[in-house]
Design an enzyme around this catalytic site. Structure first.
Site, short mmCIF file in Angstrom:
data_model
loop_
_atom_site.label_atom_id
_atom_site.label_comp_id
_atom_site.label_asym_id
_atom_site.label_seq_id
_atom_site.Cartn_x
_atom_site.Cartn_y
_atom_site.Cartn_z
N ASN A 9 0.93 -1.32 0.01
CA ASN A 9 -0.18 0.15 -0.09
C ASN A 9 0.88 1.22 -0.04
OD1 ASN A 9 -1.97 2.16 0.43
ND2 ASN A 9 -2.21 1.43 2.89
N LYS A 11 0.06 4.10 -0.11
CA LYS A 11 -0.56 5.38 0.39
C LYS A 11 -0.40 6.76 -0.59
CE LYS A 11 -0.03 3.36 4.76
NZ LYS A 11 0.03 3.68 6.28
N HIS A 96 -9.60 1.19 4.73
CA HIS A 96 -8.33 1.25 5.60
C HIS A 96 -8.45 2.28 6.62
CE1 HIS A 96 -4.27 2.39 6.35
NE2 HIS A 96 -3.76 1.46 5.75
N GLU A 98 -7.12 4.73 7.66
CA GLU A 98 -6.93 6.17 7.48
C GLU A 98 -7.84 6.69 6.75
OE1 GLU A 98 -2.82 5.48 5.60
OE2 GLU A 98 -1.91 5.08 7.30
N GLU A 167 -5.43 -5.33 10.51
CA GLU A 167 -4.56 -3.99 10.55
C GLU A 167 -4.80 -3.27 11.86
OE1 GLU A 167 -2.37 -2.79 6.67
OE2 GLU A 167 -4.35 -1.56 7.05
N GLY A 173 2.37 1.89 10.89
CA GLY A 173 3.30 3.04 10.61
C GLY A 173 4.14 3.44 11.97
N SER A 213 3.29 -2.28 10.51
CA SER A 213 4.78 -2.41 10.64
C SER A 213 5.29 -3.62 10.55
CB SER A 213 5.03 -2.21 12.00
OG SER A 213 4.65 -0.77 12.33
C1 PEP Z 1 -0.75 0.01 5.98
O1 PEP Z 1 -0.92 1.23 6.24
O2 PEP Z 1 -1.55 -0.71 5.56
C2 PEP Z 1 0.27 -0.52 6.69
C3 PEP Z 1 0.35 -1.70 6.87
O3 PEP Z 1 1.20 0.30 7.00
P1 PEP Z 1 2.70 0.04 7.67
O4 PEP Z 1 3.16 -1.33 7.23
O5 PEP Z 1 3.76 1.32 7.38
O6 PEP Z 1 2.61 0.02 9.10
#
Ligand code: PEP
Length: 250
Positions: A9, A11, A96, A98, A167, A173, A213
């Protein structure tokens, strides 16, 4: 049989030129390699057509990061599922955290988006996950159950076409990953929620990815768990070598 999937992803990162370069690198690194998963890169709308032109679809599939809950019409600035599909994309991330947090996307909208994505032949990567407070106050299983149940208006056939991504919002992040045990427990819980509604076959066939992460260093332990079928990768998907490291852990 469910598939392992590693999806990136991106973003709101990379200019068009940088995105095409990154896609090229990922494509080249995967050439001649045998991998045990489907690889998908989900990129900004502006990049879809150009990235599609450099990806070999048998190596890397293409996805968008969102689509509209409306079919078409006077919705300035929106991008429909049909538009996404017309770029050559096969996948779309929906729900997601966000989008839920910053753009107020709710269950009703997400169901509408999912239906349109499916009607246009896209595979939704549907994200669920609790915030830190819900993890700490112990309501996380119920929270995630409700997020999955938001899709229960779908037929079993349609639900069977969806990929779920768990997630935990506190892990996105932040550098703070869920332990492999926490991920396994939640994935098994999600699979049970699906089984209770759609039966064992649909539940067993649903790919459930972990996101938050995830990196080459922690991916092997996470992916070794029986209900973790790959990952949705943010930061580590922006660098071809680290994305490859995660793919190789699958
Ligand atoms: C995401 O936003 O889908 C995600 C998993 O981000 P990160 O791997 O940076 O935590």
């Amino acid at each position: 049989m469910r598939k392992n999937v590693v999806a990136g992803n991106w973003k709101m990162n990379t200019t068009l030129e940088e995105g095409v370069e990154l896609a090229n690198q990922i494509n080249s690194l995967l050439k001649g390699k045998t991998v045990n998963c489907d690889v998908v890169v989900c990129v900004p709308f502006t990049h879809l057509t150009s990235v599609n032109a450099v990806l070999e679809s048998e190596l890397v599939k293409l996805g968008a990061e969102n689509c509209s809950e409306h079919e078409k019409g006077a919705y300035t600035g929106e991008v429909s599922a049909a538009m996404v599909k017309s770029t050559g994309a096969t996948h779309v991330i929906l729900g997601h955290s966000e989008r839920r947090q910053y753009f107020g996307e709710n269950n009703e909208q997400l169901l509408a988006k999912t239906k349109l994505a499916l009607a246009n032949g896209l595979t939704p990567i549907f994200c669920v996950g609790e915030v830190l407070e819900e993890r700490e106050n112990g309501t996380y299983n119920d929270v995630v159950k409700c997020q999955v149940e938001a899709l229960f208006d779908l037929s079993a056939e349609d639900f069977g076409k969806i990929i779920i991504a768990y997630e935990p919002v506190w892990a996105i992040g932040t550098g703070k990953t869920a332990t492999a045990e926490q991920a396994q427990d939640m994935h098994a819980h999600i699979r049970k929620v699906i089984e209770d509604k759609y039966g064992k076959e649909v539940a067993e066939d649903t790919s459930i990815l972990y996101g938050g992460s995830c990196k080459p260093g922690n991916a092997p332990e996470l992916f070794a768990k029986p209900d973790v079928d790959g990952g949705l990768i943010g930061g580590a998907a922006l660098e071809a070598e680290s994305f490859l490291g995660i793919i190789e852990a699958c």
